[in-house]
Enzyme design. Sequence first.
Site, PDB file in Angstrom:
ATOM      1  N   ASP B 139      44.168   7.511  41.123  1.00  0.00           N
ATOM      2  CA  ASP B 139      43.719   8.129  39.874  1.00  0.00           C
ATOM      3  C   ASP B 139      42.204   8.055  39.857  1.00  0.00           C
ATOM      4  O   ASP B 139      41.645   7.046  40.270  1.00  0.00           O
ATOM      5  CB  ASP B 139      44.311   7.396  38.651  1.00  0.00           C
ATOM      6  N   ASN B 147      44.396   6.850  25.310  1.00  0.00           N
ATOM      7  CA  ASN B 147      45.455   6.749  26.326  1.00  0.00           C
ATOM      8  C   ASN B 147      46.456   5.659  25.962  1.00  0.00           C
ATOM      9  O   ASN B 147      47.616   5.694  26.364  1.00  0.00           O
ATOM     10  CB  ASN B 147      44.874   6.337  27.691  1.00  0.00           C
ATOM     11  N   HIS B 149      48.251   4.544  23.580  1.00  0.00           N
ATOM     12  CA  HIS B 149      49.526   4.656  22.853  1.00  0.00           C
ATOM     13  C   HIS B 149      50.685   4.945  23.795  1.00  0.00           C
ATOM     14  O   HIS B 149      51.837   4.759  23.443  1.00  0.00           O
ATOM     15  CB  HIS B 149      49.439   5.732  21.771  1.00  0.00           C
ATOM     16  N   ASP B 207      49.338  14.982  35.377  1.00  0.00           N
ATOM     17  CA  ASP B 207      49.377  15.646  34.078  1.00  0.00           C
ATOM     18  C   ASP B 207      48.955  17.113  34.138  1.00  0.00           C
ATOM     19  O   ASP B 207      48.628  17.695  33.123  1.00  0.00           O
ATOM     20  CB  ASP B 207      48.487  14.891  33.078  1.00  0.00           C
ATOM     21  N   ASN B 208      48.927  17.699  35.339  1.00  0.00           N
ATOM     22  CA  ASN B 208      48.480  19.093  35.360  1.00  0.00           C
ATOM     23  C   ASN B 208      49.159  19.886  36.472  1.00  0.00           C
ATOM     24  O   ASN B 208      49.629  19.328  37.466  1.00  0.00           O
ATOM     25  CB  ASN B 208      46.961  19.168  35.484  1.00  0.00           C
ATOM     26  N   CYS B 265      49.020  17.633  27.241  1.00  0.00           N
ATOM     27  CA  CYS B 265      49.140  16.549  26.261  1.00  0.00           C
ATOM     28  C   CYS B 265      47.925  16.507  25.350  1.00  0.00           C
ATOM     29  O   CYS B 265      48.025  16.214  24.174  1.00  0.00           O
ATOM     30  CB  CYS B 265      49.308  15.205  26.948  1.00  0.00           C
ATOM     31  N   CYS B 440      36.989  25.718  14.835  1.00  0.00           N
ATOM     32  CA  CYS B 440      38.279  25.210  15.306  1.00  0.00           C
ATOM     33  C   CYS B 440      38.010  23.902  16.045  1.00  0.00           C
ATOM     34  O   CYS B 440      36.959  23.303  15.858  1.00  0.00           O
ATOM     35  CB  CYS B 440      38.991  26.231  16.186  1.00  0.00           C
TER      36      CYS B 440
END
Lengths: 103, 482
Positions: B139, B147, B149, B207-208, B265, B440
């Site tokens: 990583d 992160n 949680h 995650d991608n 996420c 936004c």
Amino acid sequence: MHLTLEFGGGLELLLEKSTKVHKVDCQPTMDGSEGGKATMKGLLSWVKSNLIKERPEMFIKGDSVRPGVLVLINDCDWELCGGLDAELEDKDVVVFISTLHGG
Amino acid sequence: MDGGGGGRREVVAGELERLRAERQELDIRIRLLESELEAGSAAPASPAGEDAAAGVEDGLCGGGSGGACQTRREFVESGALPADMIYRYSRHLLLPDFGVEGQRKLSRSSVLVVGAGGLGSPVALYLAACGVGVLGIVDGDDVELNNLHRQIIHKEAYVGRSKVKSAADACRAINSSIKLVEHHHTLKPSNALEIVRKYDIVVDATDNLPTRYMISDCCVLLNKPLISGAALGLEGQLTVYHHNGSPCYRCLFPNPPPVAACQRCSDSGVLGVVPGVIGCLQALEAIKVATDVGEPLCGRMLLFDALSARIRIVKIRGSSPVCTICGEKSVFTQEEFQKFDYEKFTESPMSDKSTPSLSLLPDSARVTCTEYKRMIDKGEPHLLLDVRPAHHFQITSLPQSLNIPLSVLEEKLPLLEISLKETMDTSAASDEQPSLYVVCRRGNDSQSAVQLLREKGFPSAKDIVGGLQSWAQDVDPDFPAY
Ligand SMILES: [Zn+2]
């Protein structure tokens, strides 16, 4: 015919109130008639015009589902059942699920 | 107590925390050196051990590698597990289906966990605890507060530090007898072959999308089983690719989905325990593959829906003979792999965090946060329209902003019109149309909104560049980021 249609992995967001499970009564034949064969191809166009509320390109591409969507007929990959030509029977359960990438 | 006393307390607390972290690090080094002494100069007994030992140059191999090698050598000679292993893993040994043979295979296996996040946390913790021989973690990210949680391997003290370091320390604290290899960088086509080659099994806990294609291709090229898990929102998915005739990722998804379909996420959210559930199952599948016990999830996919508490296991296609990567006629080589542009192929970044930023508007239709702030300070009459989804608006918002989510903006234009009129009435300059600013989260949706508004008769609409994220960065550091 009675079908249970389920949407997941985010596809439910394209439907009314983001409902995942839809019990429907439809004739997913190419011409919508009672006698014709009910196929996945017919079901896709039925879903597109009857259930999808927004961004249909997030569900359909050409005459099939968009890349990244798995289709399961009675818990089996539709590729193993004939894909677009797979025939449907009364009470079948069809699942449309978008692949997830997060972690 | 006065304010000065409070400051002093903070200083002491900070110093304490620093010293504790230092002590922890020293303890780890002491444990390492002790096990090294114990093991003497024992050579690794298994190919996996040797291979992974070659990975040490990657940085900071640790966790009593010598100890693990020693125990392996002992049982190879005597046929029984060494006493300390018997006691530690006794509850495994008592399982008739697993037993000594299972534990032995596990201790000789090497597993690479790609991603030390929500999925990787339970994977690494369980694989370390259960006694795989070598555990590698890759990583390139640092631990962030948001992160924690779900990425339960990391502790508060490690925020801002390397995820791999944090994860490896946590694993060492559980089991100092296994070998841990820390790969402190993002897995890329240029380094993937070299790293993955050293392991028997790969766990995709990333995650991608581009990284998922890349890991799958790499595992096919090197013929490694791939335990793949994914989680988002309240759903998870799990399968074992390229093992026992199961497909590779490309067999299932030869073409990448459109960019708009790729939820992340960091945009869509994720309930912490959901990747935890999937990660635990990934650890389980890795153990099954490593020990050849049971039926791994090959040619099947597990779909987990946390909200309705349902798990569905479906049958998926096998390896496709026409797959461009794993098919019979595949001509995909390692050289091509190293040059393959996965980000271009999927049109998405190899990170969950970086957002492609749109540029839909002319400069005249945009203002920066600092410019907007100056305008507020001058007391200019205006209306601030926040186009984020309602549940985002509930998290935090700028004072006196009006929330109309982008998805319903077009149908709610009359409401906007009324609000603009009210703004005009309360302001002194009655003949001029008050300015309309649109904000936004990151400055993409606001541009789409301004585009729409300008078409629909609100020519004064302007986008606030970079959204609330820029506001927090450039104007108000106390504004809560999320
Ligand atoms: Zn394939």
